[in-house]
Scaffold this active site. Sequence first.
Site, mmCIF file in Angstrom:
data_model
loop_
_atom_site.group_PDB
_atom_site.id
_atom_site.type_symbol
_atom_site.label_atom_id
_atom_site.label_comp_id
_atom_site.label_asym_id
_atom_site.label_seq_id
_atom_site.Cartn_x
_atom_site.Cartn_y
_atom_site.Cartn_z
ATOM 1 N N GLY A 1 0.811 -1.217 0.000
ATOM 2 C CA GLY A 1 0.000 0.000 0.000
ATOM 3 C C GLY A 1 0.841 1.262 0.000
ATOM 4 O O GLY A 1 1.980 1.264 -0.478
ATOM 5 N N VAL B 1 2.302 2.660 2.356
ATOM 6 C CA VAL B 1 3.517 2.541 3.167
ATOM 7 C C VAL B 1 4.436 1.451 2.607
ATOM 8 O O VAL B 1 5.612 1.698 2.331
ATOM 9 C CB VAL B 1 3.162 2.254 4.639
ATOM 10 C CG1 VAL B 1 4.399 1.866 5.440
ATOM 11 C CG2 VAL B 1 2.527 3.490 5.252
ATOM 12 N N GLY B 2 3.896 0.243 2.430
ATOM 13 C CA GLY B 2 4.715 -0.886 1.979
ATOM 14 C C GLY B 2 5.442 -0.594 0.677
ATOM 15 O O GLY B 2 6.661 -0.833 0.572
ATOM 16 N N VAL C 1 0.246 -4.101 6.606
ATOM 17 C CA VAL C 1 -1.156 -4.230 6.184
ATOM 18 C C VAL C 1 -1.974 -3.122 6.840
ATOM 19 O O VAL C 1 -1.509 -2.442 7.760
ATOM 20 C CB VAL C 1 -1.733 -5.620 6.561
ATOM 21 C CG1 VAL C 1 -0.944 -6.724 5.894
ATOM 22 C CG2 VAL C 1 -1.734 -5.821 8.075
ATOM 23 N N THR D 1 -4.717 -1.203 9.087
ATOM 24 C CA THR D 1 -5.215 -1.392 10.456
ATOM 25 C C THR D 1 -6.325 -0.365 10.707
ATOM 26 O O THR D 1 -6.138 0.578 11.483
ATOM 27 C CB THR D 1 -4.075 -1.191 11.475
ATOM 28 O OG1 THR D 1 -3.411 0.051 11.175
ATOM 29 C CG2 THR D 1 -3.064 -2.310 11.439
ATOM 30 N N THR E 1 -10.071 1.471 11.694
ATOM 31 C CA THR E 1 -10.852 1.491 12.929
ATOM 32 C C THR E 1 -11.936 0.406 12.841
ATOM 33 O O THR E 1 -12.565 0.229 11.802
ATOM 34 C CB THR E 1 -11.526 2.872 13.100
ATOM 35 O OG1 THR E 1 -10.516 3.872 12.997
ATOM 36 C CG2 THR E 1 -12.231 2.991 14.433
ATOM 37 N N CYS F 1 -4.744 8.243 8.618
ATOM 38 C CA CYS F 1 -4.086 7.947 9.894
ATOM 39 C C CYS F 1 -4.540 8.766 11.105
ATOM 40 O O CYS F 1 -4.772 8.192 12.170
ATOM 41 C CB CYS F 1 -2.583 8.100 9.741
ATOM 42 S SG CYS F 1 -1.891 6.867 8.639
ATOM 43 N N ARG G 1 -8.787 9.084 1.545
ATOM 44 C CA ARG G 1 -9.281 8.504 2.797
ATOM 45 C C ARG G 1 -9.446 9.599 3.853
ATOM 46 O O ARG G 1 -8.522 10.371 4.109
ATOM 47 C CB ARG G 1 -8.324 7.409 3.282
ATOM 48 C CG ARG G 1 -8.336 6.186 2.369
ATOM 49 C CD ARG G 1 -7.371 5.121 2.796
ATOM 50 N NE ARG G 1 -5.986 5.490 2.597
ATOM 51 C CZ ARG G 1 -4.941 4.703 2.898
ATOM 52 N NH1 ARG G 1 -5.158 3.504 3.398
ATOM 53 N NH2 ARG G 1 -3.712 5.113 2.685
HETATM 54 P P1 NAI Z 1 -3.086 0.373 2.449
HETATM 55 O O1 NAI Z 1 -4.505 0.048 2.667
HETATM 56 O O2 NAI Z 1 -2.701 1.330 1.349
HETATM 57 O O3 NAI Z 1 -2.240 -0.978 2.180
HETATM 58 C C1 NAI Z 1 -2.375 -2.137 2.924
HETATM 59 C C2 NAI Z 1 -2.247 -3.324 1.969
HETATM 60 O O4 NAI Z 1 -2.188 -4.523 2.734
HETATM 61 C C3 NAI Z 1 -3.423 -3.485 1.016
HETATM 62 O O5 NAI Z 1 -2.951 -3.428 -0.322
HETATM 63 C C4 NAI Z 1 -3.998 -4.861 1.368
HETATM 64 O O6 NAI Z 1 -4.469 -5.567 0.233
HETATM 65 C C5 NAI Z 1 -2.798 -5.542 1.972
HETATM 66 N N1 NAI Z 1 -3.119 -6.674 2.846
HETATM 67 C C6 NAI Z 1 -4.023 -6.732 3.859
HETATM 68 N N2 NAI Z 1 -3.995 -7.938 4.448
HETATM 69 C C7 NAI Z 1 -3.058 -8.679 3.789
HETATM 70 C C8 NAI Z 1 -2.555 -9.998 3.938
HETATM 71 N N3 NAI Z 1 -3.014 -10.807 4.907
HETATM 72 N N4 NAI Z 1 -1.609 -10.437 3.092
HETATM 73 C C9 NAI Z 1 -1.130 -9.607 2.117
HETATM 74 N N5 NAI Z 1 -1.547 -8.339 1.938
HETATM 75 C C10 NAI Z 1 -2.496 -7.875 2.768
HETATM 76 O O7 NAI Z 1 -2.532 0.896 3.843
HETATM 77 P P2 NAI Z 1 -1.343 1.934 4.124
HETATM 78 O O8 NAI Z 1 -1.808 3.337 3.973
HETATM 79 O O9 NAI Z 1 -0.127 1.480 3.390
HETATM 80 O O10 NAI Z 1 -1.135 1.696 5.681
HETATM 81 C C11 NAI Z 1 -0.566 0.500 6.188
HETATM 82 C C12 NAI Z 1 -0.257 0.714 7.658
HETATM 83 O O11 NAI Z 1 0.729 1.745 7.789
HETATM 84 C C13 NAI Z 1 -1.448 1.157 8.495
HETATM 85 O O12 NAI Z 1 -1.335 0.572 9.753
HETATM 86 C C14 NAI Z 1 -1.262 2.648 8.612
HETATM 87 O O13 NAI Z 1 -1.819 3.157 9.795
HETATM 88 C C15 NAI Z 1 0.244 2.779 8.653
HETATM 89 N N6 NAI Z 1 0.759 4.054 8.167
HETATM 90 C C16 NAI Z 1 0.218 4.678 7.070
HETATM 91 C C17 NAI Z 1 0.742 5.873 6.615
HETATM 92 C C18 NAI Z 1 0.154 6.551 5.420
HETATM 93 O O14 NAI Z 1 0.539 7.693 5.173
HETATM 94 N N7 NAI Z 1 -0.736 5.935 4.669
HETATM 95 C C19 NAI Z 1 1.893 6.512 7.265
HETATM 96 C C20 NAI Z 1 2.423 5.749 8.372
HETATM 97 C C21 NAI Z 1 1.859 4.584 8.800
#
Ligand code: NAI
Length: 480
Positions: free
Chosen positions: A10, A12-13, A86, A88, A90, A272, A342
């Site tokens: 996503g 972050v990843g 992944v 997280t 609410t 977030c 979001r």
């Molecule tokens: P996102 O929703 O963009 O990406 C998460 C990804 O994980 C999705 O593509 C989903 O398909 C995948 N996923 C879920 N369960 C899975 C599994 N069991 N196996 C494989 N893939 C799986 O989320 P985002 O924005 O990247 O956020 C991820 C985390 O990082 C959250 O906890 C968020 O709070 C935190 N975070 C986000 C930031 C941001 O700016 N978006 C900044 C810092 C932290």
Amino acid sequence: MVKICCIGAGYVGGPTMAVIAIKCPAIEVVVVDISKPRIDAWNSDTLPIYEPGLDEVVKACRGKNLFFSTDVEKHVAEADIIFVSVNTPTKTRGLGAGKAADLTYWESAARMIADVSKSDKIVVEKSTVPVKTAEAIEKILTHNSKGINYQILSNPEFLAEGTAIDDLFKPDRVLIGGRETPEGRKAVQALKEVYAHWVPEENIITTNLWSAELSKLAANAFLAQRISSVNAMSALCEATGADVYEVSYAIGKDSRIGPKFLNASVGFGGSCFQKDILNLVYICECNGLPEVANYWKQVIKINDYQKSRFVNRVVSSMFNTVSGKKVAVLGFAFKKDTGDTRETPAIDVCNGLLGDKAQVSIYDPQVTGEQIQRDLAMSKFDWDHPMHLQPTSPTAVKQVSVVWDAYEATKGAHAVCILTEWEEFKKLDYQKIFDNMQKPAFVFDGRNVVDAEKLREIGFIVYSIGKPLDAWLKDMPAVA
Ligand code: NAI
């Protein structure tokens, strides 16, 4: 060769792993996800997220030491270090609904790691999680360990969308929390060595697990609190004739306060801030600290207040009704330089205007029409009363048009609402826009991006958040 696998491709990843890959050519990095369309997009010319500089980084190392795959189990099994990034969100149902973090995705990732692993692993929490999640994950892994040794680390991510690549290249700090045991310290050191390829050692902080987990929630709570503080001040500025810019500048000069993150706006958004504060509130409540919980809850309440105050200002300025009037909305993303919608304040503002029967015409340079329609059709989640979903009526969505040009959006409109601070909105030909609008023509600047004086010279009635009001706006009924 060290092998890294990141679960979750996503916001972050994807960027974090691309930067690790480009900075550490000797490490193989595979980003896996259960979403095939997402992985296909990462492997295509059109990446699934818009982030300045991301294309260049991905293209420089994709196929060399950076890979994107849906073969989750294979790459998890092969990796030495597994990042879990992944979502997280609410919780929307059950115990803690409306506040607690939903760890369903995390738990299923942890169980899958336990199922497929055949060698020792370092498992890194990259997602933002409640304090003590590492302990729960540790339990899942060790109870299913088949003799494998797992070390859990907390390595929360502090990047901000829109500047993710710069933030990752030059982080203010990297935070790594681990167990205070010899094995725990060894795992911390292994992760530290990855970051040490480009982050100065003094910027890599190591702590215990719980401090690292809580620091991420605390950082987002403090950042959001700053925005709510300046937004609360903006309401008082409008009521008194003070100028929030001048107040922010004056207080920001105090080195104890500092100048950053003091811009008044229509409110904060993004995936977030709200989610992490609600999570913090829940943790405080669970730990018998209702006063602390209420303190942080107020940050979200002020954010909601700021959005509804903006809508009320629009409606009350336009003779207390926008029914049937075309209102142009410039910007839908929650901030500039991202296509992420979001929790964007634009959703609540548009729904407020639609509730008053406006015809809303929306333009955003990075958000698709389908995304906007989906966001506006979604039931609003009432975090304080999770059982009461407030549906948007299907007819409301029919009052929305999405166009691909700011001039098209504003043609024939009674008012323009600027809801994202895209640079291009500063440079529009406002004379041309004025000439093609209904009169009186209003601009409601939710991000303070336009030169209000110049627009007033053209003939607009201009509202800028927290700035002294035009005579017209002063004469209209007070906004609550
Ligand atoms: P996102 O929703 O963009 O990406 C998460 C990804 O994980 C999705 O593509 C989903 O398909 C995948 N996923 C879920 N369960 C899975 C599994 N069991 N196996 C494989 N893939 C799986 O989320 P985002 O924005 O990247 O956020 C991820 C985390 O990082 C959250 O906890 C968020 O709070 C935190 N975070 C986000 C930031 C941001 O700016 N978006 C900044 C810092 C932290």
